[in-house]
Design a protein around this motif. Structure first.
Motif, mmCIF file in Angstrom:
data_model
loop_
_atom_site.group_PDB
_atom_site.id
_atom_site.type_symbol
_atom_site.label_atom_id
_atom_site.label_comp_id
_atom_site.label_asym_id
_atom_site.label_seq_id
_atom_site.Cartn_x
_atom_site.Cartn_y
_atom_site.Cartn_z
ATOM 1 N N ALA A 1 63.343 27.443 95.897
ATOM 2 C CA ALA A 1 62.631 27.159 94.652
ATOM 3 C C ALA A 1 62.183 28.468 94.012
ATOM 4 O O ALA A 1 61.691 29.371 94.690
ATOM 5 C CB ALA A 1 61.428 26.265 94.939
ATOM 6 N N ASP B 266 54.992 30.537 99.812
ATOM 7 C CA ASP B 266 54.287 29.694 98.852
ATOM 8 C C ASP B 266 54.691 30.127 97.460
ATOM 9 O O ASP B 266 55.148 31.253 97.255
ATOM 10 C CB ASP B 266 52.796 29.820 99.097
ATOM 11 C CG ASP B 266 52.461 29.272 100.463
ATOM 12 O OD1 ASP B 266 52.315 28.055 100.572
ATOM 13 O OD2 ASP B 266 52.436 30.065 101.428
ATOM 14 N N SER C 289 55.961 23.812 92.151
ATOM 15 C CA SER C 289 56.202 23.140 93.428
ATOM 16 C C SER C 289 56.332 21.628 93.266
ATOM 17 O O SER C 289 56.062 21.088 92.206
ATOM 18 C CB SER C 289 55.096 23.500 94.413
ATOM 19 O OG SER C 289 55.215 24.867 94.730
ATOM 20 N N ILE C 290 56.715 20.974 94.343
ATOM 21 C CA ILE C 290 57.154 19.571 94.283
ATOM 22 C C ILE C 290 56.107 18.637 93.676
ATOM 23 O O ILE C 290 56.436 17.753 92.881
ATOM 24 C CB ILE C 290 57.617 19.079 95.680
ATOM 25 C CG1 ILE C 290 58.118 17.642 95.648
ATOM 26 C CG2 ILE C 290 56.516 19.210 96.730
ATOM 27 C CD1 ILE C 290 59.413 17.433 94.946
ATOM 28 N N GLY D 165 52.546 25.281 95.816
ATOM 29 C CA GLY D 165 52.937 24.607 97.051
ATOM 30 C C GLY D 165 53.856 25.496 97.864
ATOM 31 O O GLY D 165 54.241 26.573 97.406
ATOM 32 N N GLN E 100 57.340 26.246 100.494
ATOM 33 C CA GLN E 100 58.694 25.871 100.915
ATOM 34 C C GLN E 100 59.034 26.685 102.155
ATOM 35 O O GLN E 100 58.395 27.691 102.448
ATOM 36 C CB GLN E 100 59.700 26.156 99.809
ATOM 37 C CG GLN E 100 59.809 27.633 99.428
ATOM 38 C CD GLN E 100 60.865 27.910 98.365
ATOM 39 O OE1 GLN E 100 61.943 27.337 98.387
ATOM 40 N NE2 GLN E 100 60.543 28.790 97.424
ATOM 41 N N ILE F 47 66.064 22.523 98.702
ATOM 42 C CA ILE F 47 64.718 23.077 98.868
ATOM 43 C C ILE F 47 64.003 22.285 99.963
ATOM 44 O O ILE F 47 64.026 21.056 99.967
ATOM 45 C CB ILE F 47 63.945 23.001 97.540
ATOM 46 C CG1 ILE F 47 64.661 23.863 96.485
ATOM 47 C CG2 ILE F 47 62.508 23.455 97.731
ATOM 48 C CD1 ILE F 47 64.152 23.663 95.081
ATOM 49 N N ASN F 48 63.396 22.982 100.880
ATOM 50 C CA ASN F 48 62.606 22.338 101.933
ATOM 51 C C ASN F 48 61.131 22.487 101.588
ATOM 52 O O ASN F 48 60.570 23.572 101.743
ATOM 53 C CB ASN F 48 62.836 23.028 103.278
ATOM 54 C CG ASN F 48 64.302 23.107 103.656
ATOM 55 O OD1 ASN F 48 65.024 22.116 103.586
ATOM 56 N ND2 ASN F 48 64.742 24.292 104.054
ATOM 57 N N TRP F 49 60.501 21.417 101.156
ATOM 58 C CA TRP F 49 59.071 21.497 100.840
ATOM 59 C C TRP F 49 58.257 21.318 102.104
ATOM 60 O O TRP F 49 58.584 20.494 102.968
ATOM 61 C CB TRP F 49 58.689 20.433 99.808
ATOM 62 C CG TRP F 49 59.421 20.626 98.518
ATOM 63 C CD1 TRP F 49 60.441 19.849 98.034
ATOM 64 C CD2 TRP F 49 59.224 21.673 97.552
ATOM 65 N NE1 TRP F 49 60.880 20.352 96.822
ATOM 66 C CE2 TRP F 49 60.154 21.470 96.512
ATOM 67 C CE3 TRP F 49 58.343 22.761 97.479
ATOM 68 C CZ2 TRP F 49 60.228 22.310 95.397
ATOM 69 C CZ3 TRP F 49 58.419 23.595 96.380
ATOM 70 C CH2 TRP F 49 59.353 23.370 95.352
ATOM 71 N N TYR G 108 54.255 17.340 100.673
ATOM 72 C CA TYR G 108 54.567 16.669 99.398
ATOM 73 C C TYR G 108 53.338 16.309 98.594
ATOM 74 O O TYR G 108 53.447 15.719 97.522
ATOM 75 C CB TYR G 108 55.445 15.435 99.644
ATOM 76 C CG TYR G 108 56.869 15.818 99.943
ATOM 77 C CD1 TYR G 108 57.257 16.166 101.238
ATOM 78 C CD2 TYR G 108 57.829 15.879 98.938
ATOM 79 C CE1 TYR G 108 58.563 16.547 101.516
ATOM 80 C CE2 TYR G 108 59.143 16.254 99.213
ATOM 81 C CZ TYR G 108 59.498 16.584 100.489
ATOM 82 O OH TYR G 108 60.783 16.975 100.758
#
Ligand code: FRU
Length: 482
Positions: free
Chosen positions: A190, A219, A224-225, A230, A232, A252-254, A257
């Motif tokens: 991201a 961060d 962010s999501i 946020g 990742q 993308i790995n958050w 959430y």
């Protein structure tokens, strides 16, 4: 003077400073039997400014005691985020004898941002800034901050990683004072905002020490999501110089959430597990949160592990640290094997701080879950639920209490999920102004602040458009940790 922590909206088992502004956790280290939590802190007000390192200490990760402010601004600027490494053998030569001490790595944020150190011989209570600062001068990059230092066993070197614009830069050192540039990582993941507060550690996959991955967490603010700031993460290899992403896809790995889990940092000096905490807020509205005389809270400590999912892909798992179990209060309510259709209020339930563990089989239900901090009269509720049509775990804070202090506070936040064995597991921590959801054994996590009236203390279980089978449900009191 006695400080009261018993205010409405003051978290009772999450850390908050007695008064004033707090953001990121900093310098987290387990050292000589104490967990240290330093943090971005304004000693003089409840807005961002005069950034210093506040300090709290705990012996059990649950009860925290605030200490004197550790580091304060100087002619080089404010003291921004960073980390601490124990220099037990005095490799740095900063300590008077053979006995070492703690070294803090921080960013001075003045006209330029650069990396500096301070050292302590009394377990972090008092600090001396190093005369040879900066240890990493600014190479001409505007955003150049948040040094995290780790020990890299395989190459016998210390590694410093820091955030530089939308990249992470790596440096190496043998003595914690002299640093050489190694590499940088970026152009992936991201990119919606500037990257901040990176973190790096190695973990076994499914507990297999022969099969490990390096986890690089960064961060980002904004983009962010859940909106705004946020985190990742990237999975791959770190060879002591270069981080290489190794994943099946470039998705993308958050990390979380929800809206309120930022700048997560893991404790250095905990050899057998990775435990991190984060600032439970979001830069979008942090300065407007309706609390007084403090502003800012930390998440619960979480243990981080790696597991393969059903498709064989490695994913980050976050679970509440085990210590939290030892400090559970009494069992307030229990149920098993109940078919529920419609809504069921738990009679006489009036609680502001508690913990829910539930296993539910969706049956014919289209959506089911909990209305927490619930008051039908005041029309307040925070919904933590599962949407079976979209396979999504969600937190809905649209009517959670005070929401109008900022335009983008009210909202619904969703985490994609997958039903394994046809069961949904929800583990929910409710405090006076927060809700943390660990779904399906920590595969999906949602952290959100809420600001309900104290009277909104009811609890309802519900199922829409069909019935749900509540296989098991326990609700525990969470007593105050102050
Ligand atoms: C992250 C951050 C860091 C910075 C600190 C300032 O939330 O912006 O990049 O060091 O906060 O308080």
């Amino acid at each position: 003077e006695e400080i009261s922590y018993d205010q409405s909206l003051r978290p009772q088992y999450h850390y908050t400073p007695a008064e004033n502004w707090m953001n990121d956790p900093n310098g987290m280290v387990y050292y000589e039997g104490e967990y240290h939590l330093f943090y971005q802190y304004n000693p003089d007000g409840d807005q961002f400014g005069n950034m210093s390192w506040g300090h709290a200490v705990s012996e059990d990760l649950v009860h925290w005691e605030e200490q004197e402010v550790a580091l304060t601004p100087d002619e080089h600027g404010m003291i921004f985020s960073g980390s601490i490494m124990a220099d037990k053998e005095n490799k740095s030569g900063l300590f008077p004898g053979e006995e070492g001490g703690l070294i803090a790595f921080y960013t001075s944020a003045g006209n330029v941002q650069d990396q500096r150190i301070a050292y302590s011989t009394d377990s972090g209570r008092t600090w001396k800034k190093h005369e040879g600062n900066p240890v990493v001068p600014n190479p001409g990059i505007e955003d150049f901050r948040d040094p995290k230092v780790i020990w890299h066993e395989q190459s016998g070197k210390y590694i410093m990683l820091l955030a530089a614009g939308k990249k992470v830069m790596f440096y190496g050192s043998e003595n914690l004072v002299d640093w050489e540039y190694l590499s940088e990582f970026g152009d992936t993941g991201a990119q919606g905002g500037v990257w901040e507060t990176p973190e790096l550690f190695e973990l076994p996959v499914d507990g297999d020490e022969e099969d490990t991955r390096w986890v690089l967490q960064v961060d980002m603010n904004p983009g962010s999501i859940a909106g705004g700031s946020g985190g990742q993460y990237f999975l791959g290899d770190f060879d002591g110089a270069v981080f290489t992403r190794q994943e099946k896809s470039n998705d993308i790995n958050w990390v979380d959430y929800g809206t309120d889990f930022y700048a997560a940092q893991a404790f250095n000096g905990m050899d057998d597990r990775v435990v991190w905490m984060a600032w439970m807020s979001n830069w979008t509205y942090a300065s407007s949160l309706p609390t007084d005389p403090w502003r800012g809270a930390m998440s619960l400590p979480r243990e981080v592990t790696l597991q393969k999912d059903n498709n064989g892909e490695v994913q980050l798992i976050q679970q509440p640290a085990d210590e939290l179990k030892d400090h559970r209060g009494e069992l307030l309510y229990e149920a098993a094997g109940i078919e529920l259709e419609g809504s069921e209020t738990i009679d006489g339930f009036e609680e502001e701080t508690y913990e829910i563990t539930a296993e539910m089989e969706p049956g014919s239900s289209g959506e089911f879950g909990f209305r927490i901090r619930y008051s039908p009269d005041m029309q307040e509720e925070t919904i933590v639920g599962y949407d079976t049509k979209n396979d999504v775990v969600f937190t809905d804070r649209l009517n959670s209490g005070k929401t109008d202090f900022h335009d983008s506070f009210a909202g619904v936040y969703r985490a994609p999920s997958r039903l394994e064995d046809g069961t949904v597991k929800l583990h929910i921590f409710v405090d006076r102004s927060s809700v943390e959801v660990f779904a399906n054994d920590g595969q999906q996590v949602l952290t959100t602040r809420i600001f309900p009236f104290p009277e909104s203390s009811g609890l309802e279980i519900y199922s829409k458009e069909g019935d749900v089978n509540i296989k098991s449900l326990q609700i525990y009191d969470r007593p105050s940790a102050w």
